[in-house]
Design an enzyme around this catalytic site. Structure first.
Site, PDB file in Angstrom:
ATOM      1  CB  SER A 137      -0.655   0.047   1.389  1.00 58.60           C
ATOM      2  OG  SER A 137      -1.550   1.282   1.474  1.00 58.60           O
ATOM      3  CE1 TYR A 152      -4.250  -2.157   4.900  1.00 55.43           C
ATOM      4  CE2 TYR A 152      -3.059  -0.131   4.356  1.00 55.43           C
ATOM      5  CZ  TYR A 152      -3.794  -1.191   3.940  1.00 55.43           C
ATOM      6  OH  TYR A 152      -3.876  -1.478   2.531  1.00 55.43           O
ATOM      7  CB  ALA A 154       3.149  -0.373  11.771  1.00 53.47           C
ATOM      8  CB  SER A 155       0.507  -4.466   9.134  1.00 49.04           C
ATOM      9  OG  SER A 155      -0.118  -3.986   8.212  1.00 49.04           O
TER      10      SER A 155
END
Length: 228
Positions: A137, A152, A154-155
């Site tokens: 992303s 989100y 960081a993942s």
């Protein structure tokens, strides 16, 4: 010879549209989903050489069974598209987010892809032109990251780190690894206001089709390199 492309989470949204676009180009698409019936229904509705595979990326046994089925029926995987992901929430500010939810986000956006890659890699090694595409992303770009959607973001940044590590490890085996961002897309996850799903899928498809001369370990959106 047609490429054999495995796409995870492909019964709807970006994964399904990517499956349709690649099948239209003549690739053999293994459309996987957590639910076997959902995978079969989606595969039936797409024109081209599309085959359903039951594969739950949260379940090691399911992944192993899928890998075995693919080995027996197809012998190799030319491209693995790690598409499964989710749990996007604008309330995920770092100072207040429930860390239990953060663990859930990391499991679906990072560990699901990691465990799937480990299981499918032996089949990718049987390809003459092996490739792994991790659906990331633009929110993973450290230069663009803000306070909202911190779990989100960081993942996905961690997923990008996995992309770079895999690219470095597999470079000598001529296996290419990239991250691909579809941009903000009007899927169930992205919600209203995003661009058409076909455009987001095309952004991923571009990375699937990048020539070997583009190197490995890249992060792309809309045919352009994004900053890490």
């Amino acid at each position: 010879m047609a490429r054999i492309i495995l796409i995870t989470g492909a019964n709807r949204g970006l994964g399904r549209e990517l499956a349709a676009q690649l099948a239209a180009d003549g690739d053999t698409v293994l459309l996987s989903a957590r639910n076997a019936d959902a995978a079969a229904k989606a595969a039936e509705e797409i024109s081209g050489d599309v085959h359903p595979i039951q594969l739950d990326t949260s379940d090691q046994e399911s992944i192993a069974a899928a890998a075995k089925k693919i080995e027996v029926e197809y012998g190799r995987v030319d491209v693995l598209v790690n598409n499964v992901g989710g749990l996007f929430d604008y309330e995920q500010q770092p100072s207040t987010v429930d860390l239990g939810k953060v663990q859930d986000v990391f499991d679906i956006n990072l560990f699901s892809k990691w465990r799937t890659t480990q299981a499918i890699l032996p089949l990718i090694r049987k390809s003459a032109n092996g490739r792994i595409v991790n659906v990331s992303s633009e929110a993973a770009s450290l230069t663009r990251m803000g306070a909202y959607t911190s779990a989100y973001s960081a993942s996905k940044a961690a997923l990008n780190a996995l992309t770079r590590a895999l690219a470095a490890e597999l470079a000598d085996e001529n296996i290419i690894v990239h991250s691909a961002s579809p941009g903000w897309t009007a899927t169930d996850l992205g919600g209203e206001g995003g661009r058409p799903v076909a455009e987001g899928a095309a952004s991923i498809k571009h990375v699937v089709n990048l020539p070997a001369s583009a190197g490995t370990g890249g992060f792309y959106q809309d045919e352009e390199i994004l900053p890490w």
